[in-house]
Write a protein that holds these residues in place. Sequence first.
Motif, short mmCIF file in Angstrom:
data_model
loop_
_atom_site.label_atom_id
_atom_site.label_comp_id
_atom_site.label_asym_id
_atom_site.label_seq_id
_atom_site.Cartn_x
_atom_site.Cartn_y
_atom_site.Cartn_z
N GLU A 149 89.54 15.34 32.86
CA GLU A 149 90.31 16.33 32.12
C GLU A 149 91.71 15.82 31.82
O GLU A 149 92.22 15.99 30.71
CB GLU A 149 90.39 17.64 32.91
CG GLU A 149 89.13 18.47 32.85
CD GLU A 149 88.97 19.17 31.51
OE1 GLU A 149 88.25 18.60 30.68
OE2 GLU A 149 89.56 20.24 31.32
N GLU A 163 91.85 13.11 29.14
CA GLU A 163 91.32 13.40 27.81
C GLU A 163 92.33 13.15 26.68
O GLU A 163 92.00 12.58 25.64
CB GLU A 163 90.81 14.83 27.73
CG GLU A 163 90.02 15.09 26.47
CD GLU A 163 89.13 16.31 26.59
OE1 GLU A 163 87.90 16.14 26.56
OE2 GLU A 163 89.65 17.43 26.73
N THR A 164 93.58 13.57 26.91
CA THR A 164 94.59 13.38 25.87
C THR A 164 94.80 11.89 25.60
O THR A 164 94.90 11.45 24.46
CB THR A 164 95.93 14.02 26.31
OG1 THR A 164 95.67 15.36 26.71
CG2 THR A 164 96.93 13.99 25.19
N GLU A 213 92.72 9.45 26.08
CA GLU A 213 91.56 8.91 25.37
C GLU A 213 91.56 9.35 23.91
O GLU A 213 91.34 8.55 23.01
CB GLU A 213 90.25 9.41 26.03
CG GLU A 213 89.97 8.76 27.37
CD GLU A 213 88.85 9.48 28.12
OE1 GLU A 213 88.24 10.40 27.55
OE2 GLU A 213 88.60 9.11 29.28
N ARG A 231 94.97 19.49 23.42
CA ARG A 231 95.09 18.06 23.68
C ARG A 231 94.85 17.25 22.41
O ARG A 231 94.88 16.04 22.43
CB ARG A 231 94.09 17.62 24.73
CG ARG A 231 94.35 18.20 26.08
CD ARG A 231 93.31 17.72 27.07
NE ARG A 231 93.49 18.38 28.33
CZ ARG A 231 92.50 18.95 29.02
NH1 ARG A 231 91.26 18.90 28.57
NH2 ARG A 231 92.74 19.54 30.16
N GLY A 232 94.51 17.94 21.32
CA GLY A 232 94.30 17.23 20.07
C GLY A 232 92.84 17.03 19.73
O GLY A 232 92.52 16.30 18.80
N LEU A 233 91.95 17.67 20.47
CA LEU A 233 90.53 17.56 20.16
C LEU A 233 90.19 18.43 18.96
O LEU A 233 90.70 19.53 18.84
CB LEU A 233 89.68 18.00 21.36
CG LEU A 233 89.10 16.89 22.22
CD1 LEU A 233 90.24 16.10 22.85
CD2 LEU A 233 88.21 17.46 23.31
N ARG A 239 81.95 17.65 23.48
CA ARG A 239 82.34 17.09 24.77
C ARG A 239 82.43 18.14 25.87
O ARG A 239 82.31 17.83 27.04
CB ARG A 239 83.69 16.38 24.64
CG ARG A 239 83.62 15.19 23.71
CD ARG A 239 84.93 14.46 23.66
NE ARG A 239 85.40 14.08 24.99
CZ ARG A 239 86.23 13.07 25.22
NH1 ARG A 239 86.65 12.36 24.22
NH2 ARG A 239 86.63 12.80 26.42
N HIS A 240 82.72 19.38 25.51
CA HIS A 240 82.90 20.41 26.55
C HIS A 240 81.80 21.47 26.53
O HIS A 240 81.11 21.68 27.51
CB HIS A 240 84.25 21.11 26.39
CG HIS A 240 85.42 20.23 26.73
ND1 HIS A 240 85.96 20.16 27.98
CD2 HIS A 240 86.12 19.37 25.97
CE1 HIS A 240 86.96 19.31 27.98
NE2 HIS A 240 87.09 18.81 26.77
#
Lengths: 287, 538, 310
Positions: B112, B115-116, B118, C214-216, C224-225
């Motif tokens: 977690e 993640e940022t 990556e 987070r930019g996803l 992914r989640h």
Amino acid sequence: MTNLSIELGGAGKAAGRLRRGRVPFGVALAGLIIAFMAVCAVAPGFVAPYDPYAPDLLASLKPPSPAHIFGTDQLGRDIFSRVVHGASYSLYIGLCATALAVAAGIVIGLSAGVAGGFIDLALMRVIDVLLAFPGLLMSMAVVAFLGTGVTNILIAIAIASIPGYARIVRAQVMVVRTSGYVEAARVLGQPPMRTLLRHILPNTVGPLIVLSTLGIGSAILQSAALSYLGLGPKAPTPEWGLMLAEGQGYLRRGWWVGIFPGVFATATIISTTVLGRYIKALTDGRA
Amino acid sequence: MALLEVRDLSIRFVGHSHDEDVQAVRGLSFSLDAGECVAIVGESGSGKSATARALVGLAGDNALVEGSVSLGGRELLKLSQRDWLGVRGRNIGFVLQDALVSLDPLRKIGREVAETIERHRLLPRGEIKGRVVELLTQVGMSDAESRLGAYAHQLSGGLRQRALIASALSGDPSLLIADEPTTALDMVVQAQILKLLNGMKQAGKALLLISHDLAVVAELADRIIVMRDGEAVESGTPMQIFSDPQHDYTRALLAAIPSARTRGLSLVTGSGGGESGDVSLVPRVPVLEVGEVVRTFGKRAAVDDVSLTVVAGETLGIVGASGSGKTTLARLIMGLEAPDSGSVTLKGADWSALHERQRRPLRHLVQLVSQDPMSAFDPRFTVERILDEALEARGFERAGWAERRLALLRSVGLSEMHLGRRPRQLSGGQRQRVAIARALAMEPEILVCDEPVSALDVSTQAQVLDLLLDLKRRLGLTIVFVSHDLGVVQHVSDRVVVMNEGRIVEEGAVEEVLASPRHEYTRALLAAQPRLPERMAG
Amino acid sequence: MALAKELITRLLAGAAVLWAAASLAFIVLQLLPSDPVQVIYGADSTVTPEMRDRIRADFGLDQPLWQQYAGFVSRTVTGDLGTSYQQRRTVVSIITSELGSTITLASLAVLLAFSMAVLATLATAGRDNWLRRVISSLELVSVSTPAFWIGLLLLTFFSFQWPIFPVVGDQGWKSLVLPVATLGIALFGTLSQVMRNEMDQALEQPFALTARTRGLSLWAVRWRHALRHALIPALTIAAETFGALLAGAIITEQVFGRPGLGRITLQAVRNQDIPVVLGVVLFSAFIFVTINIIVDLLYRVVDPRLRARA
């Protein structure tokens, strides 16, 4: 059955989308379809133009025309008249089987949930065992013992659906029993019997009745399948599943033989499901 | 020009039709520089969270956001969806409340936090792990390397929140937005997290703090913006806000914060609430005695050898962190839970030892007000039936119910127009009032309140606390008040019991215990309590 | 250690369910109104009473009830499900000879239904647009349409109107396409509804918002989640899905005239060949129990929150 356990949790999105005071188009359409099917079931002669049993070998396998809007079958019988007469079998089996199963499910689930202890354990183990058999297989097994026919598949479908309902009732009883309002009644010094009748029963049975409207569609589906397999009523009964089974050999010469009974069956099942979900969404929004 | 410039921000949630539209924020402007902290404070529905989300472009598909938000000179509101992805995590870090649900429960902490990194390809694959350990250590997680493989549910609340902050910091953003970062935490842990955030500020991050709690932000914020119904009603330094509030709403909000200083005062009006009822003058008649009670669940003792006495007419506060056993103790007192050993006696007679059938006729003596009144009401019942059930249980003549119902509703500040409502149709404060009315219908001698205001906004909390104290004075009730909030307990209680890990660590009159705490845990609890700067006089 | 203990408990519970199922089957056999000999020979009047007695002895019907029960249960435990009244073959050999065909059909259908459900879920969860309305309508049609009618429609169009696929039989992959499609479509609706419902909920959780901050992209959050969350309920209904598969196989095999477990079951039901019916029922109960044990173990792989609870 499978669908029921899903519906119990779901429908969150659907409820969110419901708007005050306006019935969605799909629900209105489903209501109309069910109303039409009900008329077909109660007074088929009123809707059907021909005798569903009268063969006319000279007019066999005729495509849809103004005289026979759904065409004629291998014996020249009017398919529209036959599907109209077929509604009574499906609705009868669907309603009665569900009512029987729900009633038995409530009795078993409530006894297990309220009694607790050994009775609960024993009943629930039996339910577990019964749930280990796929629904259709279980109804087929019952038919194997009872023999074929409308009443027997009705009983078979009811028996096969009891375990699912019983488990849902019992789970709901557990939720309600440990709820804050049952505890609040205890704090007020209410006797347990009064709490059972006033809080536990209505809050358990209410949601189940709503849920059982969804079960009707599933029961109709099963009855069509059993009839298709030749375990329901015998020819020349105009039952939808049976009509499709009989017509299967003639599909090459007439597509309409395999279409209309299925359309009626599917329309009925979809409509009960849509109505059931709507009722559930309404009650979820309120309760 | 400041790092973050917000000009005339408006957020409108578009509903199905025009009258379902909600104007969440109207004309909000502020600026924020590196190494600075701005706090937006408001109650639910004030638009503070919508503002935070709009700043990262996540206000929702149905949100119409207007105005200007510029970060480092770059206008954010005109960004394409694609460009937003590059900004989130990289330029702006975001910390939500309650890390248990804000971290993916199915993924390991290490993944977690990574993640940022990556997502924005900030480091080559091989270096990511080292960086994650570094980040976790930086937010004060000891033994970070071994915790990489842990899941959120395996960590304590404080550690989870630290991991969440580490995840927000991992892209090295210049702006950190924290939306209620401490709301789900105990007071001691809250103080630690606030300290950590302060460290981030010192290290040069711009920090935007969103909170419902003025006291929490007081020490951290350089400027505070007070929001109400989508508008900023007041802004200024903490000093200005606390010592010289300009707006009535700010003043009411400040007055509504319960603490030792507000004892005997109404939180709504700020005035004295009449006779404060000095307990020392009342003859000390014990009504409830808990003797050496132990209650274990599995192997854990939730309540471990607890003894206490409640005197008629007093308010006993039970304070402790979550898991301290205070709720189990309340349930033991209610007779809803049976002790493994020890006893509870009521008015000198057996209570916990009674069979439920014997206890039932006496139950009206002790009534309960719980944290979540929504679940304490049958959802099918109207307020009328809820009250009737109590009146019936108390054995009142049916002919007198209508009159009593009205009297009860009036005594809790409701009226007959509420009789036909169902719990769902009431606000949180109204529901709690109905719960109190139901308890009063039983004519109890003892009212057990288990976290009765912790789900409520500050101003609603103030009204409910005022109501409870007013009822106590009028009816001579004895109250057992359970709360995690030291301020609330200080405000309402005559005596206080501090619980930690199932045991009572300290007990005494509120003034004494809190002025000179003897036990280490009490001292920690007091030190963690957020302090307001000098309050307005009076 | 905890895992081993858990596994043993599960196995014991499973064995208890099977034992109960076998006992139930035995009771049902006893309650049967029809005389087995009658079923075997019908109304053949040339069968002498002596022959009848010999047959009764062959099937062990002359022993006391408790001996019959003990024999029945112990044979069931060792995998002997008895002998067919009709075919003079053991039930086990009948089941195993037909099993392969059904397994091929069922596994391809699950693969099809699952892939469609994952795609539908990824494409529509957490959204409220035309695509979602179209796909949820398709799901509704899928769960509400009798499987045999889906088969008949496919036959009508893809075998008769446009003769692309063979009508009946078991001739290579071509004859598998329509049966697999029939069963797959019938399964798709339930799976897809369950998975999307869960993904909808997952996407509304704060962790999905955190992932986006987070930019996803929305797609990345789903993939992914949220997808993993959606797999949990798919696991939950795995055993029920197996039941639906078996039921679907009975119907599909009938529609397309394929050999398989379904066909022999139907035959046995029609002929009141009770040992075969009970054999299939017990066999399916065995599979159901096995799947549930595997699912319980798989839960722990997918959902770490459950590992802590043991």
